[in-house]
Design a protein around this motif. Structure first.
Motif, PDB file in Angstrom:
ATOM      1  N   ARG A  87       0.858  -1.191   0.000  1.00 22.08           N
ATOM      2  CA  ARG A  87       0.000   0.000   0.000  1.00 22.08           C
ATOM      3  C   ARG A  87       0.886   1.230   0.000  1.00 22.08           C
ATOM      4  NH1 ARG A  87      -2.778   3.764   3.305  1.00 22.08           N
ATOM      5  NH2 ARG A  87      -4.956   4.053   2.679  1.00 22.08           N
ATOM      6  N   PRO A 127      -1.974   8.912  -4.390  1.00 28.49           N
ATOM      7  CA  PRO A 127      -2.952   8.514  -5.422  1.00 28.49           C
ATOM      8  C   PRO A 127      -2.340   7.666  -6.528  1.00 28.49           C
ATOM      9  CG  PRO A 127      -3.119  10.866  -4.914  1.00 28.49           C
ATOM     10  CD  PRO A 127      -1.874  10.378  -4.260  1.00 28.49           C
ATOM     11  N   ARG A 176      -4.242  -0.577  -8.253  1.00 31.45           N
ATOM     12  CA  ARG A 176      -5.664  -0.295  -8.077  1.00 31.45           C
ATOM     13  C   ARG A 176      -5.822   0.711  -6.944  1.00 31.45           C
ATOM     14  NH1 ARG A 176      -4.469  -5.274  -6.062  1.00 31.45           N
ATOM     15  NH2 ARG A 176      -5.218  -5.818  -3.957  1.00 31.45           N
ATOM     16  N   PRO A 177      -6.733   1.671  -7.094  1.00 33.11           N
ATOM     17  CA  PRO A 177      -6.893   2.711  -6.069  1.00 33.11           C
ATOM     18  C   PRO A 177      -7.410   2.114  -4.757  1.00 33.11           C
ATOM     19  CG  PRO A 177      -7.934   3.349  -8.137  1.00 33.11           C
ATOM     20  CD  PRO A 177      -7.592   1.899  -8.266  1.00 33.11           C
ATOM     21  N   ASP A 178      -6.962   2.684  -3.665  1.00 32.16           N
ATOM     22  CA  ASP A 178      -7.467   2.357  -2.331  1.00 32.16           C
ATOM     23  C   ASP A 178      -7.947   3.659  -1.709  1.00 32.16           C
ATOM     24  OD1 ASP A 178      -8.104   0.910  -0.045  1.00 32.16           O
ATOM     25  OD2 ASP A 178      -6.110   1.173   0.826  1.00 32.16           O
ATOM     26  N   GLY A 179      -9.076   4.146  -2.211  1.00 30.36           N
ATOM     27  CA  GLY A 179      -9.544   5.469  -1.828  1.00 30.36           C
ATOM     28  C   GLY A 179      -8.835   6.535  -2.650  1.00 30.36           C
ATOM     29  N   PRO A 180      -9.107   7.811  -2.383  1.00 28.27           N
ATOM     30  CA  PRO A 180      -8.540   8.884  -3.210  1.00 28.27           C
ATOM     31  C   PRO A 180      -7.062   9.149  -2.970  1.00 28.27           C
ATOM     32  CG  PRO A 180      -9.841   9.804  -1.411  1.00 28.27           C
ATOM     33  CD  PRO A 180     -10.035   8.319  -1.354  1.00 28.27           C
ATOM     34  N   ASP A 181      -6.535   8.714  -1.828  1.00 27.39           N
ATOM     35  CA  ASP A 181      -5.176   9.107  -1.451  1.00 27.39           C
ATOM     36  C   ASP A 181      -4.230   7.931  -1.244  1.00 27.39           C
ATOM     37  OD1 ASP A 181      -5.926  11.853  -1.394  1.00 27.39           O
ATOM     38  OD2 ASP A 181      -6.836  11.523   0.566  1.00 27.39           O
ATOM     39  N   ALA A 182      -4.586   6.752  -1.702  1.00 21.32           N
ATOM     40  CA  ALA A 182      -3.706   5.586  -1.529  1.00 21.32           C
ATOM     41  C   ALA A 182      -3.895   4.633  -2.703  1.00 21.32           C
ATOM     42  CB  ALA A 182      -3.984   4.881  -0.214  1.00 21.32           C
ATOM     43  N   THR A 183      -2.890   3.774  -2.902  1.00 15.03           N
ATOM     44  CA  THR A 183      -2.910   2.835  -4.021  1.00 15.03           C
ATOM     45  C   THR A 183      -2.369   1.492  -3.566  1.00 15.03           C
ATOM     46  OG1 THR A 183      -2.484   4.644  -5.583  1.00 15.03           O
ATOM     47  CG2 THR A 183      -2.118   2.407  -6.379  1.00 15.03           C
TER      48      THR A 183
END
Length: 316
Positions: free
Chosen positions: A242, A246, A262-269
């Motif tokens: 993680r 973005p 793949r995105p993990d919310g707007p501020d993590a990937t």
């Protein structure tokens, strides 16, 4: 007054520049009579060019694909771009072992204006190519065959050698060609397995259309499928990490040919990344020099923590 030959070249240039022209428009552009336009069109047809005509006040002339390539009128930047593209194709052997790109480049360089040839020479002097950096070679004409099959929606039979040297014959439904990591891949549905697969073009020994229609129901995103297989396919171990920023920033740090994002919310990937063993993955992750968290597996998390402690102890 232009000579007959010059008029024919001018007419070809105009016909190539847009889909359709009326006789009056061509006559005005060429500063000749309608009768001269009709006579010159007839001469082009005699030379083998396919010029269609439609009668009536709104009819006109249209140049369609035929037996000859019409002359192209290129500006300086277009001519330079074509020459650079041909040179790269010839040097990298991207089209296989044939000499088509080199032959076309030599013909083009003979007729380039001096100032454009000088610019191309400046680029030649500035570029440095490392030995052994060329991509794998394909047999001549294969890319064109694959592209035609993809566009035509036709099932094909191919002989394919995998990474372990095993050769199989498969029926596939070709969908798209993807260029990634200096290789060409064809995304196709494996008919027998009913699965979407990627095949390296340089490992295709024979490719033969069958004449049957392809089943392209629910195709995948070809770029995503290729990048995922490149990133995770050849490695025995895969980890999920993680990154606290973005997706766009994550792709700059870890390219899609290395990991699947793949995105993990707007501020993590979240990124799935493959490696040879826990320690090898830990070395790569530590080299990113950025905050991250290993979600799984535990072996990679422990290897990363151990290497981080070793670095900290060495600099205490």
């Amino acid at each position: 007054m232009l000579s007959s030959s010059a008029r024919l070249l001018r007419l070809l240039s105009l016909l190539s520049s847009r889909p359709s022209w009326t006789c009056a428009e061509l006559a005005e552009r060429m500063e000749v009579t309608d009768r001269t336009v009709r006579r010159d069109v007839a001469r082009l047809r005699d030379l083998g060019y396919s010029v269609d005509s439609e009668a009536g006040p709104w009819g006109g002339y249209r140049l369609r694909a035929g037996s000859r390539v019409p002359p192209l009128i290129l500006d300086d930047e277009e001519a330079l771009a074509v020459a650079v593209g041909l040179r790269e194709a010839a040097l990298s052997d991207a089209l296989g072992g044939d000499q088509a790109a080199l032959s076309a480049l030599l013909k083009l360089r003979q007729v380039l204006p001096r100032h454009i040839a000088d610019r191309l020479g400046e680029l030649d002097d500035a570029f440095v190519r490392l030995p052994g950096t060329d991509g794998p070679k394909m047999r001549p004409g294969l890319l064109l065959e694959l592209a035609v099959a993809c566009r035509g929606g036709e099932r094909a039979r191919l002989s394919y050698t995998d990474g372990e040297g095993r050769t199989t014959v498969r029926d596939v439904d070709p969908y798209r060609l993807v260029h990634a990591a200096r290789r060409w891949y064809v995304v196709a549905r494996d008919v027998a397995r009913d699965q979407w697969r990627t095949f390296r073009a340089d490992r295709i020994d024979r490719f033969q259309p069958t004449g049957q229609p392809a089943d392209l129901t629910d195709p995948p995103d070809p770029a995503h499928l290729v990048s995922r297989n490149i990133a995770n396919g050849p490695y025995p171990l895969s980890a999920t990490i993680r990154l606290p920023f973005p997706l766009k920033e994550a792709l700059r740090l870890i390219p899609p040919t290395v990991g699947t994002h793949r995105p993990d919310g707007p501020d993590a990937t979240l990124v799935d990344i493959g490696g040879p063993d826990p320690d090898g993955l830990a070395r790569y992750l530590l080299g990113l020099a950025t905050p991250l968290r290993v979600l799984e597996p535990e072996s990679v998390r422990q290897a990363l923590a151990r290497r981080a402690r070793e670095v900290a102890d060495a600099n205490a």
